[in-house]
Design an enzyme around this catalytic site. Structure first.
Site, PDB file in Angstrom:
ATOM      1  N   THR A 182       7.395 -17.380  31.492  1.00 29.86           N
ATOM      2  CA  THR A 182       6.713 -16.251  30.858  1.00 29.86           C
ATOM      3  C   THR A 182       5.542 -15.725  31.679  1.00 29.86           C
ATOM      4  O   THR A 182       5.410 -14.516  31.894  1.00 29.86           O
ATOM      5  CB  THR A 182       6.226 -16.654  29.456  1.00 29.86           C
ATOM      6  OG1 THR A 182       7.359 -16.930  28.637  1.00 29.86           O
ATOM      7  CG2 THR A 182       5.409 -15.542  28.809  1.00 29.86           C
ATOM      8  N   HIS A 229      14.198 -20.715  22.096  1.00 28.28           N
ATOM      9  CA  HIS A 229      13.973 -22.107  22.480  1.00 28.28           C
ATOM     10  C   HIS A 229      14.455 -23.064  21.391  1.00 28.28           C
ATOM     11  O   HIS A 229      15.055 -24.104  21.692  1.00 28.28           O
ATOM     12  CB  HIS A 229      12.481 -22.349  22.731  1.00 28.28           C
ATOM     13  CG  HIS A 229      12.034 -21.991  24.103  1.00 28.28           C
ATOM     14  ND1 HIS A 229      12.464 -22.650  25.226  1.00 28.28           N
ATOM     15  CD2 HIS A 229      11.177 -21.027  24.546  1.00 28.28           C
ATOM     16  CE1 HIS A 229      11.893 -22.117  26.305  1.00 28.28           C
ATOM     17  NE2 HIS A 229      11.112 -21.129  25.913  1.00 28.28           N
TER      18      HIS A 229
END
Length: 571
Positions: free
Chosen positions: A80, A330
């Site tokens: 990220t 996730h």
């Protein structure tokens, strides 16, 4: 007479440029730029749920905009922090320095977080959540360059539930960056930007919208039988919420959020206080639901309204990132009904955003781009169940196994300081003390790592520094390597393999590799100056910033290595 005529002619000639400048048209720029980053959005999500998308979100974006269908990241690790930094700086971690979400600071002998900054203070939230800034990012962003080009008259605001998804895109010179503090359910900032929250932010936070979203159960948007693009609801490779027996719909958010987070409990105990019964909740839970995206857009729309973005006679910039897609991905994995439902709901939020831009900024007056900070692998156990090669490794076990082998080779000592971002950090002072050659130990460690199950390549950092690759696996490693922050040995896993932090348990998924599932992401431009079309030509994520710079007629970020995309610019 001749002298008078010559003087008059000279005066007229000199006056022409001035007259032409006064009579010329003003510089044509969009009123507002909106950069949208969808956390963990694989390219195929654009089309996987196509038949269930509405007309105002992804379909409108592709139906009216320009899509690069072959857009990729060109470095590892695909996380990220590096993803957001690379989109907005137009370069790779080898230049902007954001090599991961965390890394080891050798000089301090401890790790740091990508936006951690202990020199600033929180504004509106806890110290743990609020001590954030872009100080680790070494180059300017396209948002910085817009501020510089307009003598800081343009407004730049970053919005995201994740701190790094707001701070890095907003850049160093932003007017503001806001992120979510799950301890108090509020959007906060730090003293890097301001000393106190604007009144409109305080008012928004007082509405307790996170709590209101969590007052409802998470049911599927459509009848669950219609989610034919996904696996059955109850499969062993999905992760359940804490307090759930199984990862299945409906998810009872009121019950799951009833207990406060450990951090909130600890703060109360430290202060010797008790909260009224029933008033404390785990408001951080909203991150892992599609309603985290709804809350993000609620705040972004209020930011545009209160700050009058795109309505002030200057080009403004909203850096907007949706992160709940990542939390859901996730936990449940790409093939889950939860992931599909999250994207169907995000489609509705995008429609709400585009309708707002039409109404307030004007149709075709805002320039929008949409991309992702990385993709995601399929859950390994899902692939294995379908007889497709896949697997996982445990980073902690790899680190400990390597440490034991080095003790066997070189004797007692803490030889491995850290294993982060698929990189081994060696104890360099210890190597010096033992009079061991760093390069030789790096190569020894690379050989050891190559013997671990799931590892396909391992490379000494010294070899990365001394070589250059234009393509292939080694190019990805080189572009992600920054010598002052990266490790001593870089490791590459087999295709379909990933790091499992609950190893040997495999639930959900992750990302970080150079596999196409991690690097291939959407890249769509829409709105001001954008003609409808698509291209299959190769494009890099680092091309977004210089392309936007050309539309705005401003300088590219100072470390930019990407190139303007000629097709969408109409060149």
């Amino acid at each position: 007479m001749k002298k008078k005529s010559l003087s008059l002619l000279l005066a007229v000639t000199l006056a022409v440029p001035v007259f032409a400048q006064k009579a010329g048209k003003p510089l044509n720029r969009p009123k507002l730029v909106v950069g949208i980053v969808v956390d963990q959005m694989r390219y195929d999500y654009l089309y996987r749920y196509w038949n269930k998308y509405g007309s105002g979100g992804f379909r409108r974006l592709l139906g009216e905009g320009f899509s690069y269908e072959n857009a990729h990241y060109n470095y590892v690790p695909t996380y990220t922090g590096p993803g957001h930094a690379s989109i907005y700086t137009g370069t790779t971690p080898s230049v902007h320095g954001i090599i991961g979400n965390n890394w080891l600071v050798r000089e301090e002998g401890k790790g740091t977080y990508v936006t951690e900054d202990k020199t600033v203070q929180p504004v509106g939230g806890s110290a743990a959540a609020g001590q954030q800034s872009p100080r680790h990012m070494l180059t300017t962003t396209i948002t910085d360059e817009l501020r510089l080009a307009t003598n800081f008259q343009s407004k730049v605001i970053g919005v995201c539930i994740k701190d790094r998804g707001s701070v890095l895109p907003a850049g160093h010179a932003a007017n503001a960056a806001y992120w979510y503090d799950g301890d108090n359910g509020a959007f906060i900032t730090s003293t890097f930007y301001t000393q106190q929250l604007p009144e409109w932010v305080t008012k928004f936070n007082a509405e307790n919208r996170a709590a209101k979203y969590l007052d409802q159960a998470w049911n599927t948007l459509l009848p669950i039988a219609q989610y034919t693009e996904s696996s059955p609801d109850d499969v062993p490779w999905e992760g359940a919420f804490k307090g759930e027996a199984k990862p299945v719909f409906p998810h009872d958010l009121p019950a799951l959020s009833a207990a406060p987070t450990p951090a909130v409990k600890g703060n109360l105990q430290a202060a010797g206080e008790k909260a009224p019964r029933g008033t404390l909740r785990n408001l951080d839970l909203i991150r892992s639901t599609p309603f985290g995206n709804s809350l993000t857009l609620d705040f972004a729309l209020e930011a545009m309204r209160a700050e009058q973005l795109g309505q002030r006679g200057q080009t403004d910039f909203l850096a907007l990132s949706f992160s709940s897609t990542d939390y859901v991905g996730h936990q449940f994995g790409p093939n889950s009904i939860e992931a599909e439902d999250t994207y169907l709901r995000l489609d509705q939020e995008l429609a709400r955003l585009f309708a707002y831009l039409d109404k307030t900024v004007g149709k075709k007056q805002a320039l929008v781009f949409l991309s992702a900070d990385h993709g995601a692998a399929h859950s390994p156990n899902f692939l294995i169940d379908k007889k497709i090669p896949a697997g996982s490794v445990g980073p902690g076990r790899m680190r400990d196994s390597l440490q034991q082998k080095l003790v066997g080779l070189y004797g007692p000592g803490k030889w491995v300081l850290s294993y982060e971002n698929q990189q081994v950090y060696l104890n360099r002072p210890l190597l010096t003390e033992k009079k061991l050659d760093l390069y030789q130990v790096q190569r020894e460690v690379a050989g050891i790592m190559l013997g671990f199950t799931g590892v396909t390549r391992a490379l000494a950092a010294e070899d990365v520094q001394k070589s250059h690759w234009e393509s292939g696996m080694l190019m990805y490693l080189e572009n992600g390597y920054y010598p002052k922050r990266s490790g001593d040995v870089l490791v590459v896993l087999e295709p379909g393999w990933l790091e499992s932090y609950q190893f040997p348990v495999n639930k959900g998924t992750t990302h970080g590799s150079s596999g196409r599932y991690d690097t291939h992401v959407p890249m769509v431009f829409w709105g001001w100056g954008v003609k409808h079309g698509k291209s299959s030509a190769p494009a890099k994520i680092t091309d977004i910033a210089p392309t936007v710079a050309r539309w705005l007629h401003i300088q590219e970020p100072d470390g930019c290595t990407g190139q303007p995309l000629a097709e969408v610019l109409g060149w």
